[in-house]
Write a protein that holds these residues in place. Structure first.
Motif, PDB file in Angstrom:
ATOM      1  N   ILE A 104       1.460   3.627  -4.894  1.00 25.80           N
ATOM      2  CA  ILE A 104       0.302   3.968  -5.715  1.00 25.80           C
ATOM      3  C   ILE A 104      -0.591   2.738  -5.812  1.00 25.80           C
ATOM      4  CG2 ILE A 104      -0.484   4.619  -8.016  1.00 25.80           C
ATOM      5  CD1 ILE A 104       2.115   6.177  -8.338  1.00 25.80           C
ATOM      6  N   ILE A 105      -1.837   2.872  -5.408  1.00 22.30           N
ATOM      7  CA  ILE A 105      -2.774   1.750  -5.425  1.00 22.30           C
ATOM      8  C   ILE A 105      -3.293   1.562  -6.836  1.00 22.30           C
ATOM      9  CG2 ILE A 105      -4.890   0.803  -4.447  1.00 22.30           C
ATOM     10  CD1 ILE A 105      -2.610   1.206  -2.446  1.00 22.30           C
ATOM     11  N   GLU A 106      -2.977   0.436  -7.430  1.00 21.56           N
ATOM     12  CA  GLU A 106      -3.437   0.129  -8.784  1.00 21.56           C
ATOM     13  C   GLU A 106      -4.640  -0.808  -8.715  1.00 21.56           C
ATOM     14  OE1 GLU A 106      -2.394   1.768 -11.178  1.00 21.56           O
ATOM     15  OE2 GLU A 106      -0.277   2.281 -10.944  1.00 21.56           O
ATOM     16  N   TRP A 107      -5.228  -1.078  -9.878  1.00 20.02           N
ATOM     17  CA  TRP A 107      -6.459  -1.868  -9.992  1.00 20.02           C
ATOM     18  C   TRP A 107      -6.322  -3.230  -9.337  1.00 20.02           C
ATOM     19  CZ3 TRP A 107     -11.352  -1.194 -10.594  1.00 20.02           C
ATOM     20  CH2 TRP A 107     -12.179  -2.215 -11.063  1.00 20.02           C
ATOM     21  N   GLU A 108      -5.175  -3.880  -9.550  1.00 22.59           N
ATOM     22  CA  GLU A 108      -5.000  -5.235  -9.022  1.00 22.59           C
ATOM     23  C   GLU A 108      -4.867  -5.260  -7.497  1.00 22.59           C
ATOM     24  OE1 GLU A 108      -1.050  -3.770 -10.748  1.00 22.59           O
ATOM     25  OE2 GLU A 108      -3.171  -3.866 -11.354  1.00 22.59           O
ATOM     26  N   HIS A 109      -4.620  -4.115  -6.874  1.00 28.16           N
ATOM     27  CA  HIS A 109      -4.486  -4.067  -5.419  1.00 28.16           C
ATOM     28  C   HIS A 109      -5.824  -3.922  -4.705  1.00 28.16           C
ATOM     29  CE1 HIS A 109      -0.392  -2.118  -6.524  1.00 28.16           C
ATOM     30  NE2 HIS A 109      -0.269  -3.435  -6.428  1.00 28.16           N
ATOM     31  N   LEU A 110      -6.869  -3.561  -5.443  1.00 32.27           N
ATOM     32  CA  LEU A 110      -8.156  -3.253  -4.823  1.00 32.27           C
ATOM     33  C   LEU A 110      -8.947  -4.508  -4.476  1.00 32.27           C
ATOM     34  CD1 LEU A 110      -9.427  -0.317  -7.098  1.00 32.27           C
ATOM     35  CD2 LEU A 110      -8.550  -0.136  -4.771  1.00 32.27           C
ATOM     36  N   ASP A 111      -9.616  -4.454  -3.350  1.00 31.74           N
ATOM     37  CA  ASP A 111     -10.626  -5.460  -3.016  1.00 31.74           C
ATOM     38  C   ASP A 111     -11.908  -4.998  -3.695  1.00 31.74           C
ATOM     39  OD1 ASP A 111     -12.771  -6.850  -1.825  1.00 31.74           O
ATOM     40  OD2 ASP A 111     -11.628  -7.179   0.013  1.00 31.74           O
ATOM     41  N   LYS A 112     -12.234  -5.592  -4.841  1.00 31.05           N
ATOM     42  CA  LYS A 112     -13.318  -5.080  -5.682  1.00 31.05           C
ATOM     43  C   LYS A 112     -14.667  -5.076  -4.973  1.00 31.05           C
ATOM     44  CE  LYS A 112     -10.276  -5.125  -9.072  1.00 31.05           C
ATOM     45  NZ  LYS A 112      -9.196  -5.910  -8.488  1.00 31.05           N
ATOM     46  N   LYS A 113     -14.933  -6.108  -4.195  1.00 30.23           N
ATOM     47  CA  LYS A 113     -16.222  -6.206  -3.512  1.00 30.23           C
ATOM     48  C   LYS A 113     -16.402  -5.044  -2.533  1.00 30.23           C
ATOM     49  CE  LYS A 113     -19.100  -9.407  -0.841  1.00 30.23           C
ATOM     50  NZ  LYS A 113     -19.172 -10.763  -0.223  1.00 30.23           N
ATOM     51  N   LYS A 114     -15.400  -4.834  -1.678  1.00 30.09           N
ATOM     52  CA  LYS A 114     -15.469  -3.736  -0.712  1.00 30.09           C
ATOM     53  C   LYS A 114     -15.487  -2.387  -1.420  1.00 30.09           C
ATOM     54  CE  LYS A 114     -13.201  -6.063   3.168  1.00 30.09           C
ATOM     55  NZ  LYS A 114     -12.023  -6.048   4.075  1.00 30.09           N
ATOM     56  N   PHE A 115     -14.707  -2.287  -2.480  1.00 32.72           N
ATOM     57  CA  PHE A 115     -14.599  -1.032  -3.218  1.00 32.72           C
ATOM     58  C   PHE A 115     -15.955  -0.578  -3.739  1.00 32.72           C
ATOM     59  CE2 PHE A 115     -14.137   0.872  -7.473  1.00 32.72           C
ATOM     60  CZ  PHE A 115     -13.542   2.066  -7.119  1.00 32.72           C
ATOM     61  N   TYR A 116     -16.690  -1.489  -4.383  1.00 28.99           N
ATOM     62  CA  TYR A 116     -17.980  -1.114  -4.966  1.00 28.99           C
ATOM     63  C   TYR A 116     -19.057  -0.925  -3.900  1.00 28.99           C
ATOM     64  CZ  TYR A 116     -16.201  -1.883  -9.673  1.00 28.99           C
ATOM     65  OH  TYR A 116     -15.495  -1.794 -10.839  1.00 28.99           O
ATOM     66  N   VAL A 117     -19.098  -1.810  -2.913  1.00 27.01           N
ATOM     67  CA  VAL A 117     -20.126  -1.714  -1.864  1.00 27.01           C
ATOM     68  C   VAL A 117     -19.962  -0.442  -1.050  1.00 27.01           C
ATOM     69  CG1 VAL A 117     -21.033  -2.744   0.245  1.00 27.01           C
ATOM     70  CG2 VAL A 117     -20.506  -4.204  -1.721  1.00 27.01           C
ATOM     71  N   PHE A 118     -18.750  -0.208  -0.531  1.00 26.10           N
ATOM     72  CA  PHE A 118     -18.522   0.967   0.312  1.00 26.10           C
ATOM     73  C   PHE A 118     -18.577   2.253  -0.506  1.00 26.10           C
ATOM     74  CE2 PHE A 118     -16.011  -2.018   3.224  1.00 26.10           C
ATOM     75  CZ  PHE A 118     -17.109  -2.196   4.058  1.00 26.10           C
ATOM     76  N   GLY A 119     -18.125   2.170  -1.767  1.00 25.29           N
ATOM     77  CA  GLY A 119     -18.157   3.350  -2.620  1.00 25.29           C
ATOM     78  C   GLY A 119     -19.579   3.837  -2.860  1.00 25.29           C
TER      79      GLY A 119
END
Length: 208
Positions: free
Chosen positions: A9-24
């Motif tokens: 299960i991918i939790e918050w601390e596992h996310l690459d925040k920069k890629k997450f917001y840009v690609f999202g």
């Protein structure tokens, strides 16, 4: 028999925040550009009286295109893009709430239930006012009046005029209904999206 359901299960601390917001944001924008004309057509078909203006989806598409060009299919689009913020707030709230609830319960069902409901509450609080304004803009057309409010003419249809129309709509909503006017349908939206989101996430993890 070997249990093959060991899915991380991918939790918050596992996310690459920069890629997450840009690609999202980029992916959501591409989808929004593709489907927005049909959202506008659906909205107009829902509010028209009988078949006074359009006889169906294809008829509406052609008539709007002939009357206003491609830009006519994107009335209110610039305002509507601000709902991209609510999408990012939804996921951020969901992940942070899961992290917070984890301090009190390790049950994945409990974390998903609380986080899903909280995320929808935040997202709808942002989305509803934007939707109200963008839907009034969708109703603007040459000729007959469709919505409650009528904005000033925009002979050249430039972007800056579109934002002028947005301010005009906002002023008219404030005069007619006050701040409550921006939250028409808010309770109905909460009753729709909070239970849906609160139940969807636990089932997602269950079936995963």
């Amino acid at each position: 028999m070997e249990d093959k359901r060991n899915i991380q299960i991918i939790e918050w601390e596992h996310l690459d925040k920069k890629k997450f917001y840009v690609f999202g944001v980029a992916m959501t924008m591409m989808i929004r550009v593709s489907v927005y004309p049909f959202t506008l057509i659906r909205t107009r078909l829902q509010v028209q009286r009988g078949k006074s203006l359009y006889h169906g989806t294809f008829d509406a598409f052609l008539k709007i295109l002939r009357a206003d060009g491609v830009t006519g299919l994107y009335r209110g689009f610039l305002v509507n893009t601000f709902t991209l913020i609510s999408g990012q707030c939804y996921v951020t709230t969901y992940e942070l709430t899961r992290k917070f609830v984890a301090d009190y319960s390790q049950s994945n069902t409990v974390k998903s239930l609380v986080a899903g409901g909280s995320a929808s509450l935040v997202a709808q609080s942002i989305t509803v006012p934007i939707d109200v304004v963008s839907q009034h803009l969708m109703m603007q057309r040459k000729g007959d009046r469709m919505g409650r409010f009528q904005v000033r003419g925009s002979p050249e249809g430039r972007g800056i005029v579109a934002f002028g129309q947005t301010k005009d709509i906002i002023r008219q909503i404030l005069r007619a209904d006050g701040l409550r006017g921006f939250y028409r349908g808010y309770v109905a939206s909460l009753l729709t999206y909070i239970p849906n989101s609160a139940v969807w996430w636990p089932f997602y993890h269950f079936y995963a």
